[in-house]
Design a protein around this motif. Sequence first.
Motif, short mmCIF file in Angstrom:
data_model
loop_
_atom_site.label_atom_id
_atom_site.label_comp_id
_atom_site.label_asym_id
_atom_site.label_seq_id
_atom_site.Cartn_x
_atom_site.Cartn_y
_atom_site.Cartn_z
N ASP A 176 1.07 -1.20 0.22
CA ASP A 176 0.17 -0.25 -0.30
C ASP A 176 0.99 0.91 0.18
O ASP A 176 0.43 2.32 -0.18
CB ASP A 176 -1.10 0.30 1.42
CG ASP A 176 -2.09 -0.75 1.12
OD1 ASP A 176 -2.21 -1.13 -0.11
OD2 ASP A 176 -2.60 -1.36 2.21
N TRP A 177 2.08 1.03 1.13
CA TRP A 177 3.12 2.05 0.85
C TRP A 177 3.88 2.31 -0.55
O TRP A 177 4.70 3.64 -0.68
CB TRP A 177 3.46 2.57 2.41
CG TRP A 177 2.61 2.23 3.65
CD1 TRP A 177 1.75 2.66 3.75
CD2 TRP A 177 3.03 1.84 4.79
NE1 TRP A 177 1.41 2.42 4.51
CE2 TRP A 177 1.49 1.99 5.61
CE3 TRP A 177 4.25 1.58 5.06
CZ2 TRP A 177 1.78 1.84 6.99
CZ3 TRP A 177 4.17 0.84 6.70
CH2 TRP A 177 3.16 1.09 7.34
N SER A 178 3.73 1.41 -1.35
CA SER A 178 4.89 1.31 -2.33
C SER A 178 5.10 2.21 -3.01
O SER A 178 5.97 2.85 -3.54
CB SER A 178 4.75 0.06 -2.79
OG SER A 178 3.96 -0.04 -3.19
N TYR A 215 18.01 5.15 8.29
CA TYR A 215 17.41 5.15 7.12
C TYR A 215 15.92 4.26 6.64
O TYR A 215 15.58 5.27 6.00
CB TYR A 215 18.67 5.38 5.56
CG TYR A 215 17.94 5.66 4.39
CD1 TYR A 215 17.31 6.54 4.09
CD2 TYR A 215 18.29 4.51 3.00
CE1 TYR A 215 17.04 6.81 2.80
CE2 TYR A 215 17.14 5.22 2.13
CZ TYR A 215 16.73 5.46 1.68
OH TYR A 215 16.30 5.87 0.34
N GLY A 216 16.25 3.89 6.56
CA GLY A 216 14.86 2.62 6.78
C GLY A 216 14.21 2.67 7.38
O GLY A 216 12.44 3.18 6.60
N ALA A 217 14.37 3.45 8.70
CA ALA A 217 12.98 3.81 9.26
C ALA A 217 12.45 5.23 8.76
O ALA A 217 11.08 4.77 8.92
CB ALA A 217 13.44 3.33 10.80
N VAL A 259 8.13 7.95 6.56
CA VAL A 259 7.66 9.25 5.98
C VAL A 259 6.70 8.39 4.85
O VAL A 259 5.57 9.01 4.02
CB VAL A 259 9.18 9.29 4.96
CG1 VAL A 259 8.15 10.08 4.06
CG2 VAL A 259 9.83 10.69 5.94
N SER A 260 6.75 6.91 4.10
CA SER A 260 5.87 6.05 3.20
C SER A 260 4.41 6.49 3.23
O SER A 260 3.44 6.05 3.62
CB SER A 260 6.36 5.49 2.81
OG SER A 260 7.74 4.93 2.37
N ALA A 261 4.48 5.66 5.18
CA ALA A 261 2.74 5.42 5.47
C ALA A 261 2.57 7.28 5.62
O ALA A 261 1.12 6.65 5.74
CB ALA A 261 3.77 4.50 6.99
N ALA A 262 3.36 7.82 5.74
CA ALA A 262 2.69 9.03 6.30
C ALA A 262 2.07 9.61 5.12
O ALA A 262 0.80 10.24 4.82
CB ALA A 262 3.77 9.92 7.13
N LEU A 263 3.17 9.76 3.96
CA LEU A 263 1.98 10.31 2.28
C LEU A 263 1.34 9.75 2.42
O LEU A 263 0.82 10.03 1.71
CB LEU A 263 3.49 10.59 2.05
CG LEU A 263 4.92 10.96 2.35
CD1 LEU A 263 6.13 10.38 1.13
CD2 LEU A 263 4.21 12.17 2.05
N PHE A 264 1.12 8.46 2.29
CA PHE A 264 0.50 7.70 2.07
C PHE A 264 -0.93 7.99 2.70
O PHE A 264 -2.35 8.53 1.40
CB PHE A 264 0.29 6.02 2.31
CG PHE A 264 -0.86 5.12 2.07
CD1 PHE A 264 -1.01 4.74 0.38
CD2 PHE A 264 -1.72 4.57 2.82
CE1 PHE A 264 -2.17 4.35 -0.27
CE2 PHE A 264 -2.69 3.49 2.60
CZ PHE A 264 -3.19 3.38 0.99
N ALA A 265 -0.93 8.25 4.00
CA ALA A 265 -2.43 8.17 4.81
C ALA A 265 -2.83 9.81 4.68
O ALA A 265 -3.91 10.03 4.49
CB ALA A 265 -2.07 7.69 5.87
#
Length: 365
Positions: free
Chosen positions: A296-298, A331-333, A338-344
């Motif tokens: 979903d966050w990809s 960096y991975g974290a 950021v991916s989760a935040a941008l998605f939602a």
Amino acid sequence: MSVAGSPVADARPQLDQLTGLRGLAAWFVVLYHIRFSLTAILPGEVIAIFAKGYLAVDLFFMLSGFVMWLSYGEKFRSQGWAQSRPFLWKRFARVWPLHALILAGFVMLALVLAATGRTSDTYPIAELPLHILLIQNWGFTSELAWNPPAWSISAEFAAYLAFPALIIAIRWERLGLASLVAVIGALALCLHAWFAGLGYSILDDDIPRTGLVRCLAEFTIGIALAQLWRLMRESGRGGAIPFVVSASTGITGIALGLPETLWVLACFASLLLALALDGGPATRVLSSTPLVKLGDWSYATYLSHYLLFVVFKLAFVGSDLQIGWLGLAAYGAVVLAVSAALFAGFEKPAQKWLNQRTPLLLKSA
């Protein structure tokens, strides 16, 4: 799960394993782009594997064609060309807002670099309109610039423009199993021949020149795979044979040192078909909640990770460009958060907002 009883419902199954696969593929691209900063902590064999991370993009293109056909094929059959207008607006709403946001981040970075006396040829102002319009990889440039991963979004948007013609002009539902396999094989061989004619053996070679054709061919393979999947599912066939084909193709290609343009597409197409048909352990793992979340966050991961790494290096990485285990974890974290935040917080709300405001001229009759 899909709802049985109508062609449209059957055409839109919930294949969570493909979402999970997309999530893993996005992180393979991340590792590809940061691999040179991992050479101090990882053996050369692992770095060599990460160096093939660009192949995840070829999987993305096939997945996109696969999903587009399952989601919109019946609508185009019933509504014809009129469906192309709302379709293109929905795809615009899906891909452009986040692309524009990350591009704005790069513009801010370029301004900061310029203000501090550090300029870069990777941020050419003259090319910025091409990136805003998502046409930067349509043959107008000779180098990747601004947000390099976004070249594939540009190429895929061209595939969206071609999609109505591909669906309406070709009666995919009339093709049998053998015909569909032949179409997939022919497209793969034609793409290989085109690369070979240019003197290239790597699918990532000369992206500004080859990326658009690469995307269109693989996107169309994905469409054919979707129809092949439907026929095989209706006939009760499982994923065993495609798994064998995928594995044997990959092993043969690697063992014989064949150019990847010759065998990777067949390997990926078979793998995608196998996973879509299969209900075994691989599917259950890919359908797990954590991997589906990654899927979903990809899109956010794919578009944001390069900017995040540039900023991360400027802030925390020394002249040796190595980040170490702690840096890799940090960096991975950051990318994950950021991916989760941008998605939602941005991607889905922006998509919803635009879909609720489809221009009148783009609405179907």
